[in-house]
Design a protein around this motif. Structure first.
Motif, mmCIF file in Angstrom:
data_model
loop_
_atom_site.group_PDB
_atom_site.id
_atom_site.type_symbol
_atom_site.label_atom_id
_atom_site.label_comp_id
_atom_site.label_asym_id
_atom_site.label_seq_id
_atom_site.Cartn_x
_atom_site.Cartn_y
_atom_site.Cartn_z
ATOM 1 N N UNK A 22 0.827 -1.207 0.000
ATOM 2 C CA UNK A 22 0.000 0.000 0.000
ATOM 3 C C UNK A 22 0.864 1.262 0.000
ATOM 4 N N UNK A 23 1.971 1.249 0.758
ATOM 5 C CA UNK A 23 2.901 2.400 0.749
ATOM 6 C C UNK A 23 3.432 2.640 -0.660
ATOM 7 N N UNK A 24 3.813 1.571 -1.317
ATOM 8 C CA UNK A 24 4.345 1.705 -2.674
ATOM 9 C C UNK A 24 3.268 2.133 -3.654
ATOM 10 N N UNK A 25 2.035 1.650 -3.443
ATOM 11 C CA UNK A 25 0.931 2.094 -4.296
ATOM 12 C C UNK A 25 0.798 3.616 -4.221
ATOM 13 N N UNK A 26 0.817 4.137 -3.015
ATOM 14 C CA UNK A 26 0.650 5.582 -2.838
ATOM 15 C C UNK A 26 1.807 6.346 -3.500
ATOM 16 N N UNK A 27 3.028 5.818 -3.383
ATOM 17 C CA UNK A 27 4.190 6.462 -4.025
ATOM 18 C C UNK A 27 4.062 6.404 -5.543
ATOM 19 N N UNK A 28 3.668 5.251 -6.063
ATOM 20 C CA UNK A 28 3.489 5.125 -7.507
ATOM 21 C C UNK A 28 2.445 6.115 -7.999
ATOM 22 N N UNK A 29 1.334 6.213 -7.286
ATOM 23 C CA UNK A 29 0.254 7.076 -7.728
ATOM 24 C C UNK A 29 0.647 8.542 -7.685
ATOM 25 N N UNK A 30 1.289 8.976 -6.613
ATOM 26 C CA UNK A 30 1.637 10.392 -6.466
ATOM 27 C C UNK A 30 2.778 10.806 -7.399
ATOM 28 N N UNK A 31 3.494 9.845 -7.949
ATOM 29 C CA UNK A 31 4.550 10.137 -8.934
ATOM 30 C C UNK A 31 4.199 9.586 -10.308
#
Length: 437
Positions: A276-285
């Motif tokens: 989930x942390x990586x999902x949020x990073x992928x989405x915001x970038x």
């Protein structure tokens, strides 16, 4: 520590997003992120329960779960002006893909009969789109279940067979490649492709000769087989090589993203929080504005994840074989009705599609023979071998059915003469195929 939000906070968030869906602030994305996190435990409970039931019925079933993408949440808020984001019934979802329709119905029946023993209860009336398909042909069973614990979280369960899943994901593939927006707007943006998928929703035994002809005509107009098949071929090799390099032991959570260029990316994780942390990073970038999904699969291999998320991987979809069969059988119909001029176009076009497919398969076999990671793993080598063999078997089956369906007799003299000329070239290519494979 994750900040908590009230119902009022989420109501105001919903209103802000509707007012400016293209300019959602970083703080508002943080709120959506926090909301997604609250579904971690309920979703895992529903998934584990339903997956055990599904595997007891069909050992080859594919079960996944996902949290609704930010883009999908925002789109739904805009489509439903009175909805509050925290009340959406499908923020978290579990899907079971069974091999056969009777297994879907058996799983559905078990959930209903054992509801008193399960950690969740069915909420509201299920939507049975198998008994009552949608206008576009969509078929599946959707039911919302509510946790019996204090969270009272609602999770959506979707039940479908592999044939229904192939159809539904091909619609999304058309949206990605042709920007058709079929899932959102139906026939409004591209009525041709809407009609194509509407026809493909029919069972094989219900397709008429006129249906085959219409499928073939739309496919030809958009070069559907060539364009989609070309992307499948390129991605199939690249994604298979990425998969073979990955160390997947104990990894059950996957991030998959696909942009409008059809190029997928994916990563695997051991636990939900990290994913989930990586999902949020992928989405915001997300500079390429890719579609990104976080999912969980158990007992997976490349072929299963390709089927479950072929709309993200863009590597394979069995419905493509149904389009090829439609092209073949419409060609037979043209021949049998003595349409020489049309046959001169249709028959070489069929073989052109097969030649492109053949070239792609030869390329895939070459990569297979030279992939060091495949040579190290019997499991991965066997998975890829079976995939290639099945592909040859399926296409050869369509060719044989087509050839056995042509009429014979002196009235077909000129048609037969042209057909024999094309067949000689085709046999040469098929010989090359057999010698390579």
């Amino acid at each position: 520590m994750t900040k908590t939000y009230t119902k009022g906070d989420y109501k105001r968030l919903s209103d802000r997003i509707r007012k400016g869906p293209e300019h959602v602030s970083a703080d508002d994305y943080e709120m959506l992120h926090a909301l997604r996190l609250t579904y971690k435990e309920p979703m895992a409970t529903v998934f584990n329960t339903v997956e055990r039931m599904a595997h007891s019925i069909d050992p080859d079933c594919i079960c996944t779960y996902r949290i609704k993408r930010f883009e999908s949440i925002i789109s739904k808020l805009c489509r439903f002006p009175d909805m509050e984001v925290q009340r959406a019934a499908d923020l978290a979802g579990c899907r079971c893909i069974m091999t056969r329709l009777d297994q879907v119905l058996e799983l559905y029946d078990r959930i209903k009969k054992n509801e008193h023993l399960l950690p969740f209860a069915i909420k509201g009336k299920p939507n049975n789109y198998i008994e009552n398909p949608k206008e576009d042909g969509y078929r599946s069973i959707h039911l919302n279940v509510q946790m019996k614990d204090e969270s009272k979280k609602v999770v959506e369960i979707q039940l479908r067979c592999i044939e229904m899943h192939n159809w539904a994901t091909l619609v999304e593939i058309s949206d990605v490649i042709f920007q058709a927006k079929l899932k959102e707007y139906g026939s409004k943006v591209n009525p041709d492709l809407f009609r194509l998928h509407q026809l493909l929703s029919k069972k094989d035994e219900d397709l008429t000769t006129a249906d085959y002809l219409e499928i073939a005509q739309i496919s030809k107009k958009y070069r559907y087989m060539e364009r989609v098949g070309g992307i499948f071929s390129t991605n199939g090799i690249e994604m298979r090589q990425q998969w073979n390099k990955m160390k997947l032991k104990n990894k059950r959570f996957f991030l998959i993203s696909t942009g409008s260029d059809g190029k997928p990316e994916f990563a695997a994780f051991e636990n939900f929080d990290e994913a989930e942390r990586n999902y949020f990073e992928w989405f915001t970038n997300n500079e390429k504005n890719s579609n990104i999904v976080l999912t969980r699969l158990r007992h997976t291999d490349f072929n299963k994840i390709s089927i479950a998320y072929c709309n993200y991987f863009l590597t394979y979809n069995a419905s493509m074989l149904r389009i090829l069969k439609a092209v073949a059988m419409s060609t037979v119909d043209i021949y049998n009705r003595h349409k020489l001029s049309e046959f001169r176009t249709a028959y070489p076009l069929f073989w052109k599609i097969v030649y492109i497919w053949l070239g792609d398969k030869i390329k895939e076999i070459d990569y297979f023979n030279n992939d060091k990671d495949v040579r190290k793993s019997f499991k991965k080598r066997n998975e890829w071998t079976v995939s290639i063999q099945n592909s040859f078997r399926d296409v050869n089956g369509i060719i044989k059915t087509m050839q056995s369906s042509f009429n014979h007799g002196w009235t077909y003299f000129f048609l037969q003469r042209f057909k024999k000329r094309v067949d000689r070239a085709a046999n040469k290519r098929l010989h090359e195929m057999q010698s390579v494979s």
